[in-house]
Design a protein around this motif. Structure first.
Motif, PDB file in Angstrom:
ATOM      1  N   TYR A  94      -1.502   1.651 -11.938  1.00  0.00           N
ATOM      2  CA  TYR A  94      -0.530   2.486 -12.637  1.00  0.00           C
ATOM      3  C   TYR A  94      -1.187   3.787 -13.073  1.00  0.00           C
ATOM      4  CZ  TYR A  94       2.766   4.202 -16.090  1.00  0.00           C
ATOM      5  OH  TYR A  94       3.627   5.009 -16.791  1.00  0.00           O
ATOM      6  N   ARG A  95      -2.352   3.691 -13.690  1.00  0.00           N
ATOM      7  CA  ARG A  95      -3.184   4.862 -14.009  1.00  0.00           C
ATOM      8  C   ARG A  95      -4.625   4.491 -13.696  1.00  0.00           C
ATOM      9  NH1 ARG A  95      -1.375   3.298 -19.215  1.00  0.00           N
ATOM     10  NH2 ARG A  95       0.040   5.085 -19.311  1.00  0.00           N
ATOM     11  N   THR A  96      -5.518   5.488 -13.717  1.00  0.00           N
ATOM     12  CA  THR A  96      -6.903   5.260 -13.284  1.00  0.00           C
ATOM     13  C   THR A  96      -7.577   4.152 -14.068  1.00  0.00           C
ATOM     14  OG1 THR A  96      -7.060   7.611 -12.694  1.00  0.00           O
ATOM     15  CG2 THR A  96      -9.112   6.396 -12.872  1.00  0.00           C
ATOM     16  N   SER A  97      -7.303   4.054 -15.375  1.00  0.00           N
ATOM     17  CA  SER A  97      -7.958   3.061 -16.228  1.00  0.00           C
ATOM     18  C   SER A  97      -7.259   1.709 -16.233  1.00  0.00           C
ATOM     19  CB  SER A  97      -8.031   3.602 -17.658  1.00  0.00           C
ATOM     20  OG  SER A  97      -6.719   3.887 -18.150  1.00  0.00           O
ATOM     21  N   SER A  98      -6.191   1.550 -15.452  1.00  0.00           N
ATOM     22  CA  SER A  98      -5.401   0.322 -15.464  1.00  0.00           C
ATOM     23  C   SER A  98      -6.048  -0.785 -14.634  1.00  0.00           C
ATOM     24  CB  SER A  98      -4.002   0.589 -14.911  1.00  0.00           C
ATOM     25  OG  SER A  98      -3.331   1.571 -15.657  1.00  0.00           O
ATOM     26  N   HIS A  99      -5.526  -2.004 -14.822  1.00  0.00           N
ATOM     27  CA  HIS A  99      -5.879  -3.115 -13.938  1.00  0.00           C
ATOM     28  C   HIS A  99      -5.364  -2.813 -12.534  1.00  0.00           C
ATOM     29  CE1 HIS A  99      -7.186  -5.691 -17.222  1.00  0.00           C
ATOM     30  NE2 HIS A  99      -6.032  -5.490 -17.852  1.00  0.00           N
ATOM     31  N   SER A 100      -6.068  -3.294 -11.536  1.00  0.00           N
ATOM     32  CA  SER A 100      -5.604  -3.141 -10.161  1.00  0.00           C
ATOM     33  C   SER A 100      -4.413  -4.058  -9.912  1.00  0.00           C
ATOM     34  CB  SER A 100      -6.724  -3.477  -9.180  1.00  0.00           C
ATOM     35  OG  SER A 100      -6.237  -3.471  -7.854  1.00  0.00           O
ATOM     36  N   LEU A 101      -3.381  -3.525  -9.287  1.00  0.00           N
ATOM     37  CA  LEU A 101      -2.222  -4.331  -8.903  1.00  0.00           C
ATOM     38  C   LEU A 101      -2.410  -4.970  -7.532  1.00  0.00           C
ATOM     39  CD1 LEU A 101       0.612  -1.878 -10.032  1.00  0.00           C
ATOM     40  CD2 LEU A 101      -0.393  -3.780 -11.310  1.00  0.00           C
ATOM     41  N   GLY A 102      -3.551  -4.687  -6.886  1.00  0.00           N
ATOM     42  CA  GLY A 102      -3.864  -5.330  -5.625  1.00  0.00           C
ATOM     43  C   GLY A 102      -3.707  -4.422  -4.424  1.00  0.00           C
ATOM     44  N   LYS A 103      -3.780  -5.026  -3.242  1.00  0.00           N
ATOM     45  CA  LYS A 103      -3.603  -4.328  -1.972  1.00  0.00           C
ATOM     46  C   LYS A 103      -2.156  -4.481  -1.511  1.00  0.00           C
ATOM     47  CE  LYS A 103      -8.318  -5.102  -0.264  1.00  0.00           C
ATOM     48  NZ  LYS A 103      -9.126  -5.611   0.882  1.00  0.00           N
ATOM     49  N   TYR A 104      -1.628  -3.424  -0.866  1.00  0.00           N
ATOM     50  CA  TYR A 104      -0.245  -3.461  -0.401  1.00  0.00           C
ATOM     51  C   TYR A 104      -0.136  -2.898   1.014  1.00  0.00           C
ATOM     52  CZ  TYR A 104       1.434  -4.859  -4.961  1.00  0.00           C
ATOM     53  OH  TYR A 104       1.664  -5.580  -6.100  1.00  0.00           O
ATOM     54  N   ASN A 105       0.846  -3.401   1.730  1.00  0.00           N
ATOM     55  CA  ASN A 105       1.126  -2.948   3.086  1.00  0.00           C
ATOM     56  C   ASN A 105       2.615  -2.624   3.198  1.00  0.00           C
ATOM     57  OD1 ASN A 105       0.096  -2.877   6.068  1.00  0.00           O
ATOM     58  ND2 ASN A 105       2.038  -3.967   6.144  1.00  0.00           N
ATOM     59  N   LEU A 106       2.912  -1.451   3.753  1.00  0.00           N
ATOM     60  CA  LEU A 106       4.306  -1.031   3.904  1.00  0.00           C
ATOM     61  C   LEU A 106       4.594  -0.743   5.370  1.00  0.00           C
ATOM     62  CD1 LEU A 106       6.317   1.359   1.650  1.00  0.00           C
ATOM     63  CD2 LEU A 106       6.294   1.756   4.104  1.00  0.00           C
ATOM     64  N   ASP A 107       5.647  -1.359   5.895  1.00  0.00           N
ATOM     65  CA  ASP A 107       6.103  -1.100   7.261  1.00  0.00           C
ATOM     66  C   ASP A 107       7.492  -0.475   7.204  1.00  0.00           C
ATOM     67  OD1 ASP A 107       4.031  -2.150   9.078  1.00  0.00           O
ATOM     68  OD2 ASP A 107       4.450  -4.052   8.066  1.00  0.00           O
ATOM     69  N   LEU A 108       7.684   0.583   7.992  1.00  0.00           N
ATOM     70  CA  LEU A 108       8.967   1.277   8.046  1.00  0.00           C
ATOM     71  C   LEU A 108       9.391   1.434   9.496  1.00  0.00           C
ATOM     72  CD1 LEU A 108      11.268   3.028   6.791  1.00  0.00           C
ATOM     73  CD2 LEU A 108       9.716   4.998   7.028  1.00  0.00           C
ATOM     74  N   LYS A 109      10.651   1.084   9.774  1.00  0.00           N
ATOM     75  CA  LYS A 109      11.224   1.280  11.106  1.00  0.00           C
ATOM     76  C   LYS A 109      12.530   2.048  10.965  1.00  0.00           C
ATOM     77  CE  LYS A 109       9.344  -2.995  13.104  1.00  0.00           C
ATOM     78  NZ  LYS A 109       9.684  -4.284  13.772  1.00  0.00           N
ATOM     79  N   ILE A 110      12.715   3.053  11.813  1.00  0.00           N
ATOM     80  CA  ILE A 110      13.959   3.821  11.847  1.00  0.00           C
ATOM     81  C   ILE A 110      14.448   3.867  13.283  1.00  0.00           C
ATOM     82  CG2 ILE A 110      15.035   6.087  11.508  1.00  0.00           C
ATOM     83  CD1 ILE A 110      13.079   6.605   9.264  1.00  0.00           C
ATOM     84  N   GLU A 111      15.701   3.454  13.500  1.00  0.00           N
ATOM     85  CA  GLU A 111      16.275   3.491  14.842  1.00  0.00           C
ATOM     86  C   GLU A 111      17.789   3.309  14.749  1.00  0.00           C
ATOM     87  OE1 GLU A 111      15.682   1.427  19.266  1.00  0.00           O
ATOM     88  OE2 GLU A 111      14.629   0.619  17.534  1.00  0.00           O
ATOM     89  N   SER A 112      18.508   4.091  15.539  1.00  0.00           N
ATOM     90  CA  SER A 112      19.966   3.964  15.656  1.00  0.00           C
ATOM     91  C   SER A 112      20.671   4.017  14.307  1.00  0.00           C
ATOM     92  CB  SER A 112      20.327   2.665  16.397  1.00  0.00           C
ATOM     93  OG  SER A 112      19.719   2.637  17.670  1.00  0.00           O
TER      94      SER A 112
END
Length: 284
Positions: A219-237
């Motif tokens: 959330y901010r530099t001094s905050s706890h880590s919220l972890g690793k994240y992966n985002l996939d985006l698809k756009i078609e039709s």
């Protein structure tokens, strides 16, 4: 009767060079070449911008050859290359800091390859994009030629600090609110997204697969880590699908799936989410 024509323009200064040549043969299909070189963005814009509001540095090269083909479904061919080196951009409102950035691209008969390495808010940013971009002939002369694209985009950030993007979020929400207020006060006619240049030019025939990897989210530099994240985006039709997953300690604490329907008078959304662990604000 069509006749050949030739246009040439050249602009140069110690920091800037621009050369444009347009040849129109008897068949009326234009052939354009453009060369641009900026040796120093800071000196080029010195005195023209308010340096306490934003600053820009770096250099750029661009060489492009653009040809009209006569084929309505593939109206323009582009060949060229370009680079942006030692680029830095800082803005106060909204707060944007893009530092130590280098961008290169090669465009060959509508096949595009790009790569970017830099720092966004002092955090490493790596992006690569490749694919095909073709141009249909515009039916409306007031709009640019619409794009038909098939692209793959990969983005990696070693750390994402959510607080850094607060001013960008506030800037866009304020802009949207002011636009709505202006339309209400001036009683402007209702406009639909499906009729907008954004949809007609970029989204109507877009095909995109994108992936964003975040090695750490806070959330901010001094905050706890919220972890690793992966985002996939698809756009078609006319449909966009977004899937976000990740969490702390290599666990999937959050899974969000969002569908966006562009091919409507106004975009509509539907989403599903699953959250098994949540940091409250007093924890972060």
């Amino acid at each position: 009767k069509n006749s050949e024509s030739y246009f040439k323009r050249k602009i140069s200064s110690p920091e800037f060079f621009y050369d444009e040549q347009i040849f129109t043969p008897n068949n009326n299909l234009k052939k354009t070449t453009i060369s641009i070189q900026v040796d120093n963005f800071h000196k080029l814009f010195e005195g023209l911008i308010l340096e306490d509001e934003f600053s820009i540095q770096g250099n750029m090269k661009l060489n492009m050859r653009i040809e009209e083909t006569g084929n309505i479904s593939d109206w323009i061919w582009i060949d060229g290359n370009g680079s942006l080196n030692n680029f830095e951009f800082r803005s106060m409102s909204p707060d944007i800091r893009l530092l130590d950035t280098n961008l290169h691209f090669i465009w060959s008969q509508n096949e595009l390859q790009t790569g970017l390495r830099g720092k966004l808010f002092d955090k490493e940013l790596i992006t690569d994009m490749s694919g095909i971009i073709s141009f249909n002939k515009a039916a409306n002369k007031n709009l640019p030629n619409p794009l038909a694209s098939n692209l793959k985009l990969n983005v990696t950030m070693d750390s994402l600090i959510l607080k850094n993007f607060q001013s960008i979020y506030e800037f866009f929400t304020k802009t949207v609110s002011e636009d709505i207020k202006e339309r209400q006060e001036k009683m402007l006619p209702e406009s639909f997204f499906i009729q907008s240049p954004l949809y007609k030019v970029f989204l109507e025939k877009a095909k995109l697969k994108a992936n964003l990897k975040l090695d750490e989210v806070k959330y901010r530099t001094s905050s706890h880590s919220l972890g690793k994240y992966n985002l996939d985006l698809k756009i078609e039709s006319g449909l966009g699908n977004l899937n976000l997953s990740g969490g702390a300690n290599n666990k999937t604490d959050t899974d969000l799936n969002l569908n966006i329907y562009f091919d409507r008078k106004m975009p509509t959304f539907e989403f599903r989410t699953k959250v098994s662990s949540l940091f409250w604000f007093d924890e972060i």
